[in-house]
Design a protein around this motif. Structure first.
Motif, mmCIF file in Angstrom:
data_model
loop_
_atom_site.group_PDB
_atom_site.id
_atom_site.type_symbol
_atom_site.label_atom_id
_atom_site.label_comp_id
_atom_site.label_asym_id
_atom_site.label_seq_id
_atom_site.Cartn_x
_atom_site.Cartn_y
_atom_site.Cartn_z
ATOM 1 N N ILE A 1 0.850 -1.175 0.000
ATOM 2 C CA ILE A 1 0.000 0.000 0.000
ATOM 3 C C ILE A 1 0.894 1.236 0.000
ATOM 4 O O ILE A 1 1.846 1.324 0.785
ATOM 5 C CB ILE A 1 -0.910 0.021 1.253
ATOM 6 C CG1 ILE A 1 -1.731 -1.271 1.347
ATOM 7 C CG2 ILE A 1 -1.812 1.251 1.234
ATOM 8 C CD1 ILE A 1 -2.691 -1.503 0.203
ATOM 9 N N THR B 1 6.038 2.503 0.337
ATOM 10 C CA THR B 1 5.108 1.384 0.291
ATOM 11 C C THR B 1 5.237 0.583 1.579
ATOM 12 O O THR B 1 6.347 0.334 2.051
ATOM 13 C CB THR B 1 5.368 0.463 -0.918
ATOM 14 O OG1 THR B 1 6.707 -0.029 -0.863
ATOM 15 C CG2 THR B 1 5.120 1.196 -2.224
ATOM 16 N N TRP C 1 -1.398 1.458 6.650
ATOM 17 C CA TRP C 1 -1.606 0.411 5.647
ATOM 18 C C TRP C 1 -3.078 0.335 5.240
ATOM 19 O O TRP C 1 -3.394 0.147 4.065
ATOM 20 C CB TRP C 1 -1.121 -0.915 6.203
ATOM 21 C CG TRP C 1 -1.200 -2.070 5.245
ATOM 22 C CD1 TRP C 1 -0.271 -2.434 4.319
ATOM 23 C CD2 TRP C 1 -2.279 -3.010 5.126
ATOM 24 N NE1 TRP C 1 -0.691 -3.548 3.627
ATOM 25 C CE2 TRP C 1 -1.928 -3.922 4.107
ATOM 26 C CE3 TRP C 1 -3.491 -3.170 5.791
ATOM 27 C CZ2 TRP C 1 -2.757 -4.970 3.726
ATOM 28 C CZ3 TRP C 1 -4.323 -4.220 5.412
ATOM 29 C CH2 TRP C 1 -3.956 -5.111 4.393
ATOM 30 N N GLY D 1 -4.037 3.935 3.328
ATOM 31 C CA GLY D 1 -3.380 4.162 2.050
ATOM 32 C C GLY D 1 -3.018 5.617 1.821
ATOM 33 O O GLY D 1 -2.902 6.422 2.746
#
Length: 237
Positions: free
Chosen positions: A27, A57, A86, A89
């Protein structure tokens, strides 16, 4: 009512992602934004990967790494940050409101997060650990930290070295179960006993898939969850 006797749907069995796909699900997160809003509220700064600047990420494995640390209040907040980041996002929906409430209720949040994490580590029933973070009707005990994020925290709190018992349940997964086993699934506010039944069902489905010769390997319950999340359900006309 969730039908716990239902059989594993064929489309889920044939679209199992595999362990690597689950662990590397990534994510994109704006870590600079996180660093800024945490500092503005006097909350402990993020550590590890989330402490970097710019867009990063976060994979499931990255968040599991937080859940594999010693259970302390400081580490519980880091796990909270990572599981929230996470789950939210790049858009970070209502991040300011969420962290406003965490900042206002830091002592409460710290106690509940540590207690829930300790329940997971002790192997307590899924409903018991979930019940630390939610009411009997499934509302969040920590303001703006509702049931979906509670399940994410519990999922990552167990670490990646054991068979997952606490599984992510969110609006997408609940919706994608309606045709098969949960016709009136709510988008949130799941009761502790409902969450227990959900986790038990996916655990049974994972065991069923593992026993099938066409699959030919051990299937973890979070593979079922991820397949449900990715499931393509036709829109109602």
């Amino acid at each position: 009512m969730l039908n716990t006797d239902a059989q594993l749907p064929e489309d889920i069995r044939t679209n199992l992602p595999g362990r690597n796909a689950v662990m590397t699900q990534a994510i994109v997160v704006d870590s600079s934004r996180w660093n800024r809003v945490l500092a503005e509220r006097g909350l402990a700064p993020a550590t590890g990967k989330l402490a970097d600047s710019g867009r990063i990420t976060l994979t499931r494995k990255d968040v599991f790494n937080c859940g594999e640390q010693q259970v302390t209040a400081d580490n519980a907040f880091q796990l909270l940050y990572c599981s929230l980041a996470w789950g939210l996002g790049l858009t970070g929906s209502r991040l300011h409101q969420r962290l406003d409430q965490i900042a206002e209720h830091q002592d409460l949040a710290g106690r509940l997060l540590v207690s829930a994490w300790e329940s997971v580590r002790a192997g307590a029933p899924v409903s018991e650990a979930y019940g630390v973070l939610t009411t009997n009707k499934g509302a969040g005990q920590i303001p703006w930290f509702g049931p979906a994020f509670s399940t994410k925290f519990l999922y990552f709190a167990q670490g990646s070295a054991i068979e997952p018992r606490h599984l992510i349940l969110d609006e997408v997964v609940a919706r994608n179960l309606r045709d098969d086993v949960w016709p009136s699934s709510p988008g949130g506010a799941w009761w502790p006993e409902t969450y227990q039944r959900y986790c038990d069902l996916l655990t049974r489905w994972a065991a069923s898939a593992s026993a099938e010769s066409q699959v030919g390997r051990k299937v973890a319950a979070d593979e079922i969850e991820y397949a449900l999340f990715k499931r393509q359900v036709p829109s109602a006309k």
